[in-house]
Enzyme design. Structure first.
Site, PDB file in Angstrom:
ATOM      1  N   GLU A   4       0.662  -1.403   0.012  1.00 54.59           N
ATOM      2  CA  GLU A   4      -0.224   0.231  -0.043  1.00 54.59           C
ATOM      3  C   GLU A   4       0.764   1.167   0.096  1.00 54.59           C
ATOM      4  O   GLU A   4       0.391   2.115  -0.715  1.00 54.59           O
ATOM      5  CB  GLU A   4      -0.865   0.093   1.070  1.00 54.59           C
ATOM      6  CG  GLU A   4      -2.041  -1.046   1.252  1.00 54.59           C
ATOM      7  CD  GLU A   4      -2.839  -0.923  -0.223  1.00 54.59           C
ATOM      8  OE1 GLU A   4      -2.989   0.056  -0.880  1.00 54.59           O
ATOM      9  OE2 GLU A   4      -3.811  -2.055  -0.615  1.00 54.59           O
ATOM     10  N   TYR A  30      -6.648   6.458   3.520  1.00 54.51           N
ATOM     11  CA  TYR A  30      -6.879   5.229   2.822  1.00 54.51           C
ATOM     12  C   TYR A  30      -5.951   4.069   3.157  1.00 54.51           C
ATOM     13  O   TYR A  30      -6.536   3.093   3.323  1.00 54.51           O
ATOM     14  CB  TYR A  30      -6.367   5.474   1.302  1.00 54.51           C
ATOM     15  CG  TYR A  30      -6.142   4.426   0.508  1.00 54.51           C
ATOM     16  CD1 TYR A  30      -7.119   3.567   0.213  1.00 54.51           C
ATOM     17  CD2 TYR A  30      -4.691   3.841   0.245  1.00 54.51           C
ATOM     18  CE1 TYR A  30      -6.913   2.559  -0.520  1.00 54.51           C
ATOM     19  CE2 TYR A  30      -4.499   2.491  -0.424  1.00 54.51           C
ATOM     20  CZ  TYR A  30      -5.455   2.148  -1.015  1.00 54.51           C
ATOM     21  OH  TYR A  30      -5.496   0.568  -1.441  1.00 54.51           O
ATOM     22  N   ASP A  76     -10.559   5.179  -2.174  1.00 50.08           N
ATOM     23  CA  ASP A  76      -9.076   5.715  -3.003  1.00 50.08           C
ATOM     24  C   ASP A  76      -9.671   6.198  -4.425  1.00 50.08           C
ATOM     25  O   ASP A  76     -10.942   6.544  -4.384  1.00 50.08           O
ATOM     26  CB  ASP A  76      -8.336   4.429  -3.266  1.00 50.08           C
ATOM     27  CG  ASP A  76      -8.962   3.766  -4.729  1.00 50.08           C
ATOM     28  OD1 ASP A  76     -10.117   3.581  -4.794  1.00 50.08           O
ATOM     29  OD2 ASP A  76      -8.139   3.252  -5.193  1.00 50.08           O
ATOM     30  N   CYS A 128     -13.715   0.883 -15.377  1.00 52.30           N
ATOM     31  CA  CYS A 128     -14.421   2.650 -15.155  1.00 52.30           C
ATOM     32  C   CYS A 128     -13.084   3.407 -15.086  1.00 52.30           C
ATOM     33  O   CYS A 128     -13.144   4.058 -13.854  1.00 52.30           O
ATOM     34  CB  CYS A 128     -15.160   2.570 -13.955  1.00 52.30           C
ATOM     35  SG  CYS A 128     -16.275   4.068 -13.855  1.00 52.30           S
ATOM     36  N   CYS A 178     -17.400   0.842 -20.737  1.00 55.69           N
ATOM     37  CA  CYS A 178     -18.829   0.731 -20.360  1.00 55.69           C
ATOM     38  C   CYS A 178     -19.431  -0.525 -20.800  1.00 55.69           C
ATOM     39  O   CYS A 178     -20.032  -1.399 -20.003  1.00 55.69           O
ATOM     40  CB  CYS A 178     -19.913   1.890 -20.414  1.00 55.69           C
ATOM     41  SG  CYS A 178     -19.054   3.482 -19.781  1.00 55.69           S
ATOM     42  N   CYS A 199     -18.788  -3.404 -18.253  1.00 56.86           N
ATOM     43  CA  CYS A 199     -19.133  -3.035 -16.937  1.00 56.86           C
ATOM     44  C   CYS A 199     -20.077  -3.789 -16.349  1.00 56.86           C
ATOM     45  O   CYS A 199     -21.178  -3.808 -16.910  1.00 56.86           O
ATOM     46  CB  CYS A 199     -19.203  -1.428 -16.656  1.00 56.86           C
ATOM     47  SG  CYS A 199     -19.576  -1.058 -15.229  1.00 56.86           S
ATOM     48  N   CYS A 212     -25.764   2.390 -13.735  1.00 52.91           N
ATOM     49  CA  CYS A 212     -25.020   3.503 -13.688  1.00 52.91           C
ATOM     50  C   CYS A 212     -25.825   4.779 -14.007  1.00 52.91           C
ATOM     51  O   CYS A 212     -26.412   4.953 -15.215  1.00 52.91           O
ATOM     52  CB  CYS A 212     -23.798   3.419 -14.548  1.00 52.91           C
ATOM     53  SG  CYS A 212     -22.733   4.760 -14.787  1.00 52.91           S
TER      54      CYS A 212
END
Length: 320
Positions: free
Chosen positions: A41, A124, A142, A197, A204, A207, A213
């Site tokens: 991280e 985060y 995030d 995305c 899309c 997705c 959406c």
DNA sequence: CAAACGTGGGC
DNA sequence: TGCCCAAGTTT
């Protein structure tokens, strides 16, 4: 405690999609440690996955525990950071390892508040470690998640400026109640933002939540918020000069370890170890050759020293 | 809160 | 080419 979910279909759809489409990444391997998650991280803060993976492998092979890293010098961490960028993260990660040894018995803490108290760990990273390494139920936010929520839920092309309170509240609205599902959902929505995305050219057609959406439903309206700050030019910047100087410090070989001498040989005059550092020194003259503008170079060097990324030695400058 | 803080790759 | 973007944090 059950939460009302205003978009009940989103989480199951993303969790199902993630089960089939998750990238094979080191931190998703079974048995990956909490320390590994914390290191990854840190490295992923503003640095792309593809550049992180090789450094992460090296780090965890060399420093498999916080105690192992804490036992080496901060300069070793800065050098092993190589060119991941934002090298103060290496310093913070080292300091975090020391703090984990001193305050937590060498075990990465699982509480968000304890994690937040570690240097270089912010909103985060603290929640990512608690959620991904320990399976605790926390909303993770995030830049990917903020973008997905902006589009799918708020119907906007881009998120509003970050607000930790609002962002956590929005993510909490979507987060499943059950721990295992919550953990998976955090990872899934982040993965969607990273691979489908995306900021530039969202796919899309691939997705799993396109039918829900709001942005798509509204006909993909363009971004209308305030103009975002343009990233300053790197060429010629203080950042570039700092980077050049630090690269020279990283490249300086460690001060030679004393090696065996032939019998009767007198040891050479020891280069008096200055105030510091077994890391090799770079002279002021060598640094001067890196950048012609004296004022800017001095400012960069002073900044590095002030940040703890460079140490003053008897003969020049070295990693701390 | 805006600005500082690295570096590299994609388009 | 030059701009945009990349699992943020700190001051």
């Amino acid at each position: 405690m059950s939460t009302a979910h205003p978009h009940p279909a989103i989480a199951p759809a993303l969790i199902g999609w993630f089960a089939e489409n998750a990238r094979d990444l080191p931190w998703r391997r079974p048995g990956f440690t909490a320390w590994g998650t914390l290191v990854s991280e840190f490295m992923l803060q503003q640095t792309p996955v593809s550049r992180v993976i090789p450094r992460l492998d090296e780090w965890l092979a060399r420093w498999p525990t916080p105690a192992a890293l804490a036992a080496d010098s901060p300069g070793d961490a800065v050098r092993a950071w190589q060119s991941l960028g934002y090298p103060r993260r290496a310093l913070w990660l080292h300091a975090t390892a020391v703090a984990i040894v001193e305050r937590h018995g060498g075990v990465v803490p699982r509480e968000v508040d304890a994690l937040l108290a570690l240097p270089g760990v912010g909103d985060y990273t603290a929640r990512a470690v608690a959620a991904f390494a320990y399976g605790e139920r926390h909303p993770v936010v995030d830049t990917n998640i903020r973008r997905v929520i902006a589009r799918a839920v708020a119907g906007q092309a881009e998120p509003a400026p970050p607000s930790i309170r609002r962002d956590l509240a929005a993510m909490s609205q979507l987060l499943p109640d059950e721990k295992v599902a919550a953990r998976s959902f955090n990872a899934a929505i982040m993965e969607l933002g990273a691979t489908v995305c995306t900021a530039r050219a969202p796919r899309c057609e691939a997705c799993p939540i396109s039918e829900y959406c709001e942005w798509r439903g509204a006909g993909f309206p363009g971004y209308d918020g305030p103009r975002k700050a343009v990233q300053k030019k790197y060429e010629g910047s203080d950042r570039q000069v700092r980077g050049l100087i630090l690269a020279a410090l990283r490249a300086a070989p460690d001060a030679a370890a004393p090696h065996a001498l032939a019998p009767g040989t007198r040891p050479p005059e020891p280069p008096r170890p200055g105030p510091t550092s077994r890391h090799g020194s770079v002279t002021a003259a060598d640094i001067a050759a890196l950048w012609p503008d004296d004022e800017q170079r001095d400012r960069a060097l002073a900044g590095l020293v002030s940040d703890g990324l460079a140490a003053v030695t008897a003969t020049g400058y070295a990693l701390p």
